[in-house]
Every structure is written in structure tokens, then in C-alpha cells.
Design a protein around this motif. Structure first.
Motif, PDB file in Angstrom:
ATOM      1  N   ALA A 253      24.896  57.423  -4.527  1.00 11.17           N
ATOM      2  CA  ALA A 253      23.710  57.999  -5.160  1.00 11.17           C
ATOM      3  C   ALA A 253      22.505  57.907  -4.231  1.00 11.17           C
ATOM      4  CB  ALA A 253      23.416  57.289  -6.475  1.00 11.17           C
ATOM      5  N   ARG A 254      22.315  56.757  -3.629  1.00  9.24           N
ATOM      6  CA  ARG A 254      21.151  56.582  -2.750  1.00  9.24           C
ATOM      7  C   ARG A 254      21.233  57.516  -1.540  1.00  9.24           C
ATOM      8  NH1 ARG A 254      17.007  53.361  -2.208  1.00  9.24           N
ATOM      9  NH2 ARG A 254      16.102  53.038  -0.136  1.00  9.24           N
ATOM     10  N   HIS A 255      22.402  57.565  -0.925  1.00  5.99           N
ATOM     11  CA  HIS A 255      22.564  58.413   0.265  1.00  5.99           C
ATOM     12  C   HIS A 255      22.327  59.885  -0.074  1.00  5.99           C
ATOM     13  CE1 HIS A 255      24.254  59.981   3.990  1.00  5.99           C
ATOM     14  NE2 HIS A 255      25.001  60.795   3.252  1.00  5.99           N
ATOM     15  N   GLU A 256      22.931  60.361  -1.155  1.00  4.35           N
ATOM     16  CA  GLU A 256      22.816  61.779  -1.495  1.00  4.35           C
ATOM     17  C   GLU A 256      21.420  62.129  -1.999  1.00  4.35           C
ATOM     18  OE1 GLU A 256      25.966  63.036  -4.060  1.00  4.35           O
ATOM     19  OE2 GLU A 256      27.540  62.439  -2.644  1.00  4.35           O
ATOM     20  N   ALA A 257      20.775  61.205  -2.704  1.00  5.93           N
ATOM     21  CA  ALA A 257      19.424  61.481  -3.204  1.00  5.93           C
ATOM     22  C   ALA A 257      18.435  61.622  -2.054  1.00  5.93           C
ATOM     23  CB  ALA A 257      18.991  60.361  -4.146  1.00  5.93           C
ATOM     24  N   LEU A 258      18.494  60.716  -1.098  1.00  4.16           N
ATOM     25  CA  LEU A 258      17.573  60.786   0.039  1.00  4.16           C
ATOM     26  C   LEU A 258      17.866  62.013   0.887  1.00  4.16           C
ATOM     27  CD1 LEU A 258      17.466  57.004   1.052  1.00  4.16           C
ATOM     28  CD2 LEU A 258      15.688  58.327  -0.119  1.00  4.16           C
ATOM     29  N   ALA A 259      19.146  62.350   1.037  1.00  4.09           N
ATOM     30  CA  ALA A 259      19.510  63.536   1.814  1.00  4.09           C
ATOM     31  C   ALA A 259      19.003  64.812   1.156  1.00  4.09           C
ATOM     32  CB  ALA A 259      21.030  63.600   1.988  1.00  4.09           C
ATOM     33  N   ALA A 260      18.881  64.785  -0.177  1.00  7.04           N
ATOM     34  CA  ALA A 260      18.423  65.971  -0.912  1.00  7.04           C
ATOM     35  C   ALA A 260      16.910  66.067  -0.987  1.00  7.04           C
ATOM     36  CB  ALA A 260      19.016  65.955  -2.319  1.00  7.04           C
ATOM     37  N   GLY A 261      16.191  65.046  -0.499  1.00  7.91           N
ATOM     38  CA  GLY A 261      14.736  65.126  -0.460  1.00  7.91           C
ATOM     39  C   GLY A 261      13.991  64.229  -1.416  1.00  7.91           C
ATOM     40  N   ALA A 262      14.684  63.331  -2.103  1.00 10.19           N
ATOM     41  CA  ALA A 262      13.998  62.407  -3.013  1.00 10.19           C
ATOM     42  C   ALA A 262      13.066  61.497  -2.226  1.00 10.19           C
ATOM     43  CB  ALA A 262      15.011  61.570  -3.778  1.00 10.19           C
ATOM     44  N   SER A 263      11.909  61.212  -2.797  1.00 11.75           N
ATOM     45  CA  SER A 263      10.955  60.329  -2.128  1.00 11.75           C
ATOM     46  C   SER A 263      11.113  58.876  -2.552  1.00 11.75           C
ATOM     47  CB  SER A 263       9.517  60.781  -2.417  1.00 11.75           C
ATOM     48  OG  SER A 263       9.229  60.690  -3.799  1.00 11.75           O
ATOM     49  N   VAL A 264      11.702  58.662  -3.718  1.00 10.10           N
ATOM     50  CA  VAL A 264      11.898  57.321  -4.251  1.00 10.10           C
ATOM     51  C   VAL A 264      13.280  57.256  -4.896  1.00 10.10           C
ATOM     52  CG1 VAL A 264      11.160  55.644  -5.990  1.00 10.10           C
ATOM     53  CG2 VAL A 264       9.441  56.921  -4.704  1.00 10.10           C
ATOM     54  N   VAL A 265      14.021  56.216  -4.599  1.00  8.21           N
ATOM     55  CA  VAL A 265      15.285  55.959  -5.276  1.00  8.21           C
ATOM     56  C   VAL A 265      15.227  54.544  -5.834  1.00  8.21           C
ATOM     57  CG1 VAL A 265      17.796  55.855  -5.119  1.00  8.21           C
ATOM     58  CG2 VAL A 265      16.527  57.481  -3.698  1.00  8.21           C
ATOM     59  N   ALA A 266      15.238  54.433  -7.144  1.00  5.76           N
ATOM     60  CA  ALA A 266      15.140  53.126  -7.783  1.00  5.76           C
ATOM     61  C   ALA A 266      16.443  52.348  -7.625  1.00  5.76           C
ATOM     62  CB  ALA A 266      14.799  53.289  -9.262  1.00  5.76           C
ATOM     63  N   GLU A 267      16.356  51.051  -7.894  1.00  6.10           N
ATOM     64  CA  GLU A 267      17.546  50.215  -7.904  1.00  6.10           C
ATOM     65  C   GLU A 267      18.340  50.460  -9.186  1.00  6.10           C
ATOM     66  OE1 GLU A 267      18.839  48.164  -5.559  1.00  6.10           O
ATOM     67  OE2 GLU A 267      17.294  49.065  -4.292  1.00  6.10           O
ATOM     68  N   VAL A 268      19.565  49.959  -9.219  1.00  6.34           N
ATOM     69  CA  VAL A 268      20.372  50.030 -10.437  1.00  6.34           C
ATOM     70  C   VAL A 268      19.685  49.233 -11.549  1.00  6.34           C
ATOM     71  CG1 VAL A 268      22.533  50.337  -9.198  1.00  6.34           C
ATOM     72  CG2 VAL A 268      21.735  48.017  -9.728  1.00  6.34           C
ATOM     73  N   ILE A 269      20.110  49.459 -12.776  1.00  4.32           N
ATOM     74  CA  ILE A 269      19.486  48.775 -13.913  1.00  4.32           C
ATOM     75  C   ILE A 269      19.649  47.265 -13.784  1.00  4.32           C
ATOM     76  CG2 ILE A 269      19.509  48.498 -16.418  1.00  4.32           C
ATOM     77  CD1 ILE A 269      20.535  51.428 -16.545  1.00  4.32           C
ATOM     78  N   GLY A 270      20.839  46.813 -13.438  1.00  8.22           N
ATOM     79  CA  GLY A 270      21.064  45.412 -13.135  1.00  8.22           C
ATOM     80  C   GLY A 270      20.903  44.468 -14.318  1.00  8.22           C
TER      81      GLY A 270
END
Length: 229
Positions: A187-204
Motif C-alpha cells: 500500500a505504501r509503495h503504490e500510494a507514493l508511486a501514484a502521487g500521494a503526499s501522505v501515507v498514514a500508518e496502519v491502525i495498529g
């Protein structure tokens, strides 16, 4: 009256830190409830749910640490309860959708640096079960209410659009995942590759998730004969 035995069941991952999330949630809920508690997993980590249910003290209150309905909840877990040949096991439903999870997600977004009102993409592992799609749509709606901004849904597998087709430049991404592991990294890799500026952590192991586990356990205990709530 007999005390309940809380059994949580997470999916399981090959990532050790991901499995620790389930243990932390279980320990937090057990401390609040004052019950015995055991963490179990569907796969990829021991002990298995079937093993724990077979040997656990009675009665058992089983709380799945799974965010949506799917094959495991419909087939695997009920089959394990049936195989144990016990009438003192109460098996709960998926944790999500729930407002407490949405609130925990907003905390993770703020911590990651998301701005109030910033559009969000909620990304889930995904499933081929239509009931899971209904759950995810409801979870995205609850997150939109909690975040007070538009939320679009993406999935990493199964039904639903993929991150590359949903994320717009500048979006924040909220992983609808309880623990780190393969899907979190993807999720993190694909989100940043798609242009996301922020990727939150998992709920945890968020305190609000502990609240939710306690709430579900108490509700199940009320259905179990002789279990003090």
C-alpha cells in the motif's frame, strides 16, 4: 459463575511486528476485562484459532481481529468452532465497519501530517466476497464522517479499484489495515508511486481498538450462559 476466556483471532503475517499488534490488543483488552486471554491466528503464525479453541478454558468469547467479512469469518472460524465440538464458544463478527476504527484512522492521518480537509483514499487488503465490499464501503463512509472530507476507496486485491486508479496527486492515504506486513508495504509503495503526499500508518494497537475489542467481548459474554459481564 465461570469467568470468560477471551480468544482473539488475527489473520497472521510473516512479519513479526505485525503479529505483535494482535498480542498487544489482546493484552490491553484482557487487562481491562480482568479475563484470561489468548491470541490466535488464522494462518502464518501460531497458535492457530482451532488449536486454542480446542484447549481453552470455558466459556470462550472469541473476538476476530479482522476488519471485514470474508472467507475466514464465513468458513474457517465457524468450522474450527464446530470441530471443537463445544457449545460454550461465542464467535463474534468482524471488527469493522465501526466508528471507533474510523476515529483511530483519523488519529493516524493527523500523526502522519495529513491536513484537515485533505482528500483521503482509504486502501484495504480487499476480498472477493461481496459482503466484504459492503463492509468496506461502510468503513469509507464512516472515515469520511470522522475526517470531515471526501474519502475514496481502493483495494490491493479482490474486488474494487486499485490505488493507481484512485489516488490523485496530493491525496492522503489511510491504510485500512490492522497490522504491518505485505499489504502494508504494498500500500505504501503504490500510494507514493501514484502521487500521494501522505501515507498514514496502519491502525495498529490504538487505544480505541482496545475499546472496540472490549465492547465486542462484553456483548458476546452477555450471550454466553453463566459468564459475568
Amino acid at each position: 459463575m465461570r469467568a470468560a476466556h477471551l480468544v482473539t483471532v488475527a489473520h497472521g503475517t510473516r512479519t513479526a511486528a505485525g503479529n505483535e499488534v494482535a498480542r498487544a490488543l489482546t493484552a490491553g483488552a484482557a487487562a481491562r476485562l480482568g479475563w484470561r486471554a489468548t491470541t490466535s491466528y488464522v494462518e502464518l503464525c501460531a497458535p492457530s484459532f482451532a488449536e486454542v479453541v480446542a484447549r481453552a478454558g470455558s466459556p470462550v468469547v472469541a473476538v476476530p481481529l479482522l476488519l471485514s467479512t470474508g472467507y475466514h469469518l464465513r468458513q474457517d472460524l465457524p468450522a474450527a468452532v464446530a470441530a471443537a465440538d463445544r457449545d460454550d464458544v461465542r464467535l463474534g463478527r468482524s471488527l469493522g465497519p465501526d466508528r471507533l476504527l474510523a476515529s483511530a484512522q483519523t488519529d493516524r492521518l493527523r500523526t502522519a501530517g495529513a491536513r484537515p480537509g485533505q482528500p483521503v483514499v482509504m486502501v484495504a487488503a480487499g476480498s472477493t466476497d461481496p459482503a466484504a465490499t459492503t463492509d468496506l464501503d461502510a468503513a469509507a463512509h464512516l472515515l469520511a464522517q470522522a475526517w470531515d472530507a471526501p474519502v475514496r476507496l481502493a483495494t490491493l486485491s479482490g474486488h474494487g479499484p486499485r490505488l493507481a486508479d484512485v489516488v490523485r496527486a496530493g491525496d492522503a492515504v489511510s491504510p485500512y489495515l490492522l497490522a504491518t506486513g505485505h499489504f502494508h508495504r504494498k500500500a505504501r509503495h503504490e500510494a507514493l508511486a501514484a502521487g500521494a503526499s501522505v501515507v498514514a500508518e496502519v491502525i495498529g494497537p490504538h487505544s480505541l481498538v482496545v475499546d472496540l475489542v472490549v465492547e465486542r467481548a462484553l456483548a458476546l459474554a452477555l450471550r454466553a450462559v453463566g459468564v459475568p459481564a
